[in-house]
Each structure stands twice: as structure tokens, then as C-alpha cells.
Scaffold this motif. Structure first.
Motif, short mmCIF file in Angstrom:
data_model
loop_
_atom_site.label_atom_id
_atom_site.label_comp_id
_atom_site.label_asym_id
_atom_site.label_seq_id
_atom_site.Cartn_x
_atom_site.Cartn_y
_atom_site.Cartn_z
N UNK A 148 -39.91 33.95 -31.06
CA UNK A 148 -40.31 34.37 -29.72
C UNK A 148 -39.15 35.09 -29.03
N UNK A 187 -37.37 34.63 -26.34
CA UNK A 187 -36.19 33.90 -25.87
C UNK A 187 -35.27 33.56 -27.04
N UNK A 192 -39.33 41.93 -21.64
CA UNK A 192 -38.71 40.67 -21.22
C UNK A 192 -37.38 40.39 -21.89
N UNK A 231 -33.92 41.13 -20.26
CA UNK A 231 -33.66 40.36 -19.05
C UNK A 231 -33.37 38.90 -19.39
N UNK A 232 -34.01 38.38 -20.44
CA UNK A 232 -33.68 37.04 -20.90
C UNK A 232 -32.28 37.03 -21.51
N UNK A 280 -39.43 39.62 -13.74
CA UNK A 280 -39.06 39.37 -15.14
C UNK A 280 -37.59 38.96 -15.26
N UNK A 313 -37.44 35.29 -14.30
CA UNK A 313 -38.02 34.48 -15.38
C UNK A 313 -37.10 34.47 -16.60
N UNK A 314 -36.45 35.59 -16.86
CA UNK A 314 -35.51 35.66 -17.99
C UNK A 314 -34.37 34.67 -17.81
N UNK A 367 -35.88 31.17 -18.32
CA UNK A 367 -36.17 30.95 -19.75
C UNK A 367 -34.87 30.73 -20.54
N UNK A 368 -33.83 31.47 -20.18
CA UNK A 368 -32.55 31.33 -20.87
C UNK A 368 -31.97 29.93 -20.62
N UNK A 419 -34.17 27.53 -22.45
CA UNK A 419 -34.33 27.94 -23.86
C UNK A 419 -35.79 27.87 -24.30
N UNK A 420 -36.67 28.38 -23.43
CA UNK A 420 -38.11 28.39 -23.74
C UNK A 420 -38.63 29.83 -23.64
N UNK A 421 -39.74 30.14 -24.32
CA UNK A 421 -40.28 31.51 -24.27
C UNK A 421 -40.89 31.86 -22.92
N UNK A 422 -40.99 33.15 -22.65
CA UNK A 422 -41.75 33.66 -21.50
C UNK A 422 -43.03 34.28 -22.06
N UNK A 423 -44.17 33.76 -21.63
CA UNK A 423 -45.44 34.28 -22.13
C UNK A 423 -46.06 35.19 -21.07
N UNK A 424 -46.55 36.37 -21.52
CA UNK A 424 -47.18 37.29 -20.58
C UNK A 424 -48.63 37.54 -21.00
N UNK A 434 -40.70 23.30 -20.91
CA UNK A 434 -41.40 23.92 -19.79
C UNK A 434 -42.14 25.18 -20.24
#
Lengths: 258, 307
Positions: A94, A96, A128, A131-132, B90, B93-94, B97-98, B101-106, B139
Motif C-alpha cells: 500500500x 504508506x 497520496x 505527501x505521506x 491529502x 492525511x499523509x 498515515x505516516x 503507519x497505516x494506508x490512506x484509502x481513497x 486506524x
């Protein structure tokens, strides 16, 4: 200025075959440097030339991202060298997870002033990951960047936002994601392609990067072909164009569409 | 993890109804963390249960609040975090998420909560398929369309102001957009043309029809990127524009999924194609099987005479 361009070697879902179950077959979609990433290569090259710097390409993913063809495709677009993290564990990772590995590689490269990326990838298309990545590094991350120039101690960044063009003074280090039309990328010529073979490539070992474990996992419970695509059409015969046009206009008026 | 809470992260935009509605669907308590002006924070006070405001941004871009937002959210570890798909959204959210350490779903259309786990219904790969995905062990972070202005009728939540230091960066100038380009998203009628068009000069044929309909001109991918006959911002499809006009006309477009996902929301779809077996005819409401070079001018004429 030391600039890293984070790019993706990705298949184009334009060529995907989608089964009625929603399973996506990408085997006929040939991978390439993702659509908008050459814009980032070009921005990086121009900025590095203006400041006397270096451009390092960086890509991470499954084993299939590192082939002679993929190396040449990236190195012929104005990079000085390439860094690759290719590992089976990153197949279908994924965003992240990818950003976390990119961040570890940026740290391993060391003394990086700027990471540039494209607008979004051709396959996932979320915009994304850069930015992550900024989030993991703890740096400022800005998307929608239409121009970037060096200034005293930092960068002057122009952004194309809904409210208009916004100019931001940004200290380095930072992560910037370009708009799709920020600059017109150069087309690699024969000399660039031949020269690409001589440029250095460094392969980083994922295990040695000491990337923290993910905080959540994704489980796909079901797939489906998107609903709503099927409609029942009233068909008119266009062998008499004027007749068909009159029938269609009448039908559209009746449906309230005109 | 705090299963009762849904958090929304708001990036200086009063349009956040999409975030609030989705948060309500999976959380008993909705907490907003706002990086932006006081008026943005105030606009949420009647729609959510708590508003955490990070102070006036002055000249700082909203993205400079990423680490501060991430720290506040990570401390609470809510079950769900929802933000906008805008550049600022974004970025926040980035950062979240960082930190987690979880994905961002769109591409999310629905959330269902089940204990600590959230099941997300979302479109993937630009919309060519839909997945139901369970986020397990952490999360759930999602990016959605911000929607419109927030309309709340609940009690006013007090603004809880947090003192934070944004990253260093200064907005030095904002030049408002002069004239907007193609507004495909806002157009009631859109006329799209595809590979049935044989030459660049024939674009006039289609733009005449668009003018007769008072609509915008659009195209499938090959015309914008293969041959460059129309500008990229007029391209509809998985990596291009997604639109939902009242009326969409697909002219000389075969109806590949990759194009049609971009117009799925259209109320009425009309197709003109010379191939009666073209997939577009099973995805439209009205179809004309015929040569677009004859049918399109006839349509323009029929509209012009009001017949």
C-alpha cells in the motif's frame, strides 16, 4: 542542491482487462515510467542545472520494477544516477508502506535537499504517496506545484490551487509534487538512451533499510465490477441521419434532458 | 484504539459536509481537528461534537500543520480518520498515515464499523473495479470528496484551541485565477468525442453540436494524449476527469470501461457510433447507429431549427 525524484514504474490500467467479478488483469498492461513522473524529472534537472546540483532517481516496488529496460527508461530522462529498492515483499504494497520505504531510502542517500514527484501515479491515481512520504520524513510536503526555483536558503514554489496561483517560500528540505503540466518534459534522444547505460545504479536491500512494520493490514473481502454502467438503450437507425436526429431530439426533450 | 470516535481533519475549507457525513456513519462521537482560519473551525461547531483548532495560520500554508495534526490524532488513535482529497487534505492525511503507519484509502463510497475493524467500500485503479476492504489492526484513514458547506443543527461545540508550531513556510502571494478554463465538472451538458473522429479539423463538427446544446466539449483519452487534438483537461476517463452532467453525448466512442467510468454519474447518456456492436450501446440511454459524420451535423441542424 541534491534532488531526489521519487517515481513509479507502473502498468497503465487503460490496458487492464476487468472481469465481471471485478478481478483486474494487468498482465497485458505494459509497465512504464508512470505518466506524470517525467514532469518531475524535468523540473529536477532544470533546478539542479541552475543550482549546480545532482538528480538522483528513486523507485521502490516489487522485483519487476528493476529490469534493464526500466533502468534505461528512467536514466535517459536527465538523471545523474538511480537508486532502486526492489523486493518481493513490496509487491502490491500500500501507499504508506511505499512511502515509508522511500523515506528510508532518502535517508540512506543522505543530505537530500528536495524530493520531487509527479502529480499522481497512472495506476493508483490518488496523489497520496509524496505527501505521506513528507509525513514520514517530517518535512513540508506540497502538492499542485507548477514551478520551483532556488532562492536564498530555500525554494520559491508556485502552486496551482483552486483559489488561484499561490507563491510559497519554502525552506529545504521539502517534498514537492508537480502538476501534470508544470513543464513539458524532454523526449529522450538516442544519445540520452545510450548514455543511460553508463550511469550508476545502486540497489538498496530492503532488509538493511530498517523500515518499521506497518500499523495496519488490508484484507480484500470482495471485488466487483462497478455497478451502474449498464443502461438499456433506445436505439435509432442512423441510415437516415435527419430522421434519427429528429427522433433523438424528440426523445431527449421528452426525457427532460434538453 | 478508540472505537467510538471518528475524527475528521479539515484543511482550511468550510466545505466539509462529505467528511462530517461519513464520520457520523461510523462514529458515535465526531471530533474535528482544524488547520485553518477560525471561521472554518466555527463553521463545524454545530455539526460535530468537539472542535480542536490549531490557531490562526497567518501566512503558513495548511500543509505546514501536518506534523501537528498527526501528533494530535496519533495521541487519540481513533478508529477512523477522514480527510479531503484536496492537496491540503491529502497532506494532512499523509502526515496522519505516516504517524500511525497505516494506508490512506481513497475513492470511498461507504464505511461499515465492526468493533475495531472498519470495512471500506472503494473504487480502485481509477474506478475500473470496486473493492470491499477490511482495515485490520490499526486506524482506518480515508480521503473523500469534501462535499459542500457544513449544515449542522446540533449544539455548538466550544472551540478548543491548541497551541502548536507549524513547519516553517510562508505564503508570499496569491494571484486569483483570471479566467477559468474548461469547466467540465460544472457543465449540464457535455459532448465527448473519441477515435471515430478522423482528423483534427473535424473537431469543428463536434464543437458546433456542443455550441448548439450550450454544452462543453470533451474527449476520450486518445484524442488528448495520443494525437493531441484536444487539451488534456478535456479528457474524460480513469486518469482524466470524472463528470456527472445531466446529458452526456459519446460520439465515435466505443465505450471502453476506462472512458465510461468517467461519465457513469451522467443522468442521460447518448451514443453515436457506426458499429452497432460497440460496447457503448449497452451503457447508454439513447443510441444512434450511424456515421457520426452524418448524424452529428443532422443533430446540430435539428437542435437549431427547434424541430
Amino acid at each position: 542542491m541534491k534532488i531526489v525524484v521519487a517515481y513509479k514504474w507502473a502498468p497503465n490500467p487503460q490496458d487492464a482487462v476487468v472481469a465481471t467479478t471485478g478481478e483486474v488483469d494487468l498482465s497485458r498492461a505494459k509497465p512504464a515510467v508512470s505518466e506524470y513522473d517525467p514532469v518531475a524529472f524535468e523540473l529536477a534537472r532544470r533546478l539542479a542545472d541552475a543550482t549546480g546540483g545532482e538528480v538522483v532517481g528513486l523507485t521502490v516496488g516489487g522485483p519487476s520494477i528493476d529490469t534493464p529496460l526500466s533502468r534505461k527508461a528512467a536514466l535517459s530522462r536527465g538523471l545523474d544516477r538511480l537508486v532502486v529498492v526492489a523486493d518481493a515483499e513490496l509487491e502490491d504494497a500500500d501507499g504508506t508502506r511505499i512511502a515509508t520505504v522511500l523515506a528510508a531510502a532518502v535517508r540512506a542517500i543522505g543530505d537530500v535537499d528536495l524530493v520531487l514527484a509527479g502529480d499522481s501515479s497512472i495506476d493508483v491515481a490518488q496523489g497520496q504517496v509524496p505527501l505521506t512520504l513528507a509525513g514520514v520524513l517530517g518535512w513540508l510536503g506540497l502538492a499542485a506545484v507548477s514551478a520551483v526555483t532556488a532562492a536564498d536558503g530555500g525554494l520559491v514554489v508556485e502552486r496551482s490551487l483552486p483559489g488561484g496561483t499561490t507563491v510559497v517560500a519554502v525552506p529545504t528540505p521539502a517534498v514537492l509534487a508537480a502538476t501534470a503540466d508544470a513543464v513539458v518534459p524532454r523526449v529522450a534522444g538516442m544519445k540520452d538512451i545510450l548514455g543511460a547505460a553508463k550511469k550508476p545504479v545502486e540497489v538498496l536491500d530492503l532488509a538493511a533499510l530498517d523500515v518499521p512494520a506497518p500499523g495496519a493490514t488490508l484484507a480484500t473481502l470482495a471485488t466487483a465490477k462497478p455497478a451502474g454502467g449498464e443502461r438499456t438503450a433506445t436505439i435509432f437507425d442512423g441510415s437516415s441521419p435527419a430522421g434519427a436526429a429528429a427522433q433523438l431530439v424528440g426523445a431527449l426533450r421528452q426525457a427532460g434532458a434538453l | 484504539m478508540n472505537s467510538a470516535q471518528s475524527w475528521i481533519v479539515v484543511a482550511d475549507d468550510t466545505a466539509a459536509s462529505g467528511l462530517v457525513d461519513l464520520a457520523r456513519s461510523v462514529g458515535d462521537e465526531v471530533v474535528a481537528v482544524v488547520a485553518g482560519r477560525r471561521e472554518v473551525a466555527s463553521s463545524l461547531a454545530s455539526a460535530v461534537d468537539r472542535v480542536l483548532w490549531l490557531g490562526e495560520p497567518d501566512q503558513a500554508p495548511v500543509e505546514a500543520y501536518g506534523p501537528a495534526v498527526a501528533a494530535v490524532v496519533a495521541q487519540a488513535t481513533p478508529r477512523t480518520v477522514i480527510g479531503a482529497t484536496s492537496p491540503g487534505g491529502r497532506a494532512l492525511l499523509g502526515a496522519v498515515a505516516a504517524a500511525l503507519r497505516v494506508p490512506v484509502l481513497a475513492g470511498v463510497s461507504a464505511l461499515e464499523a465492526d468493533g475495531d475493524q472498519v470495512v471500506v467500500t472503494r473504487s480502485v485503479l481509477g474506478g475500473i473495479a470496486e473493492h470491499r476492504t477490511a482495515v485490520q489492526g490499526g486506524t482506518t484513514v480515508v480521503a473523500v470528496d469534501p462535499g459542500g458547506a457544513v449544515a449542522g443543527d446540533g449544539d455548538l461545540a466550544p472551540l478548543e484551541e491548541l497551541a502548536v508550531t507549524p513547519l516553517a513556510a510562508t505564503v508570499t502571494e496569491v494571484r486569483p485565477a483570471a479566467v477559468a478554463g474548461a469547466d467540465l465538472g460544472g457543465a449540464r451538458t457535455v459532448v465527448g468525442v473519441g477515435r471515430g473522429l478522423k482528423a483534427r479539423e473535424d473537431v469543428a463538427l463536434v464543437s458546433d453540436l456542443a455550441a448548439a446544446l450550450g454544452g462543453e466539449l470533451a474527449c476520450s483519452r486518445p484524442l488528448a494524449e495520443g494525437v493531441d487534438w484536444l487539451p488534456k483537461e478535456r479528457y474524460i476517463g480513469i486518469s482524466g476527469q470524472h463528470i456527472a452532467p445531466d446529458l452526456y453525448l459519446a460520439l465515435g466512442i466505443s465505450g471502453q470501461l476506462q472512458h465510461m467510468v468517467g461519465v457513469r454519474g451522467a443522468k442521460v447518456i447518448v451514443a453515436v457510433n457506426s458499429d452497432k456492436n460497440a460496447p457503448v450501446f449497452s451503457q447508454c440511454d439513447f443510441g444512434v447507429v450511424g456515421d457520426m459524420y452524418e448524424v452529428v451535423p443532422a443533430l446540430t441542424a435539428a437542435l437549431g431549427t427547434g424541430s
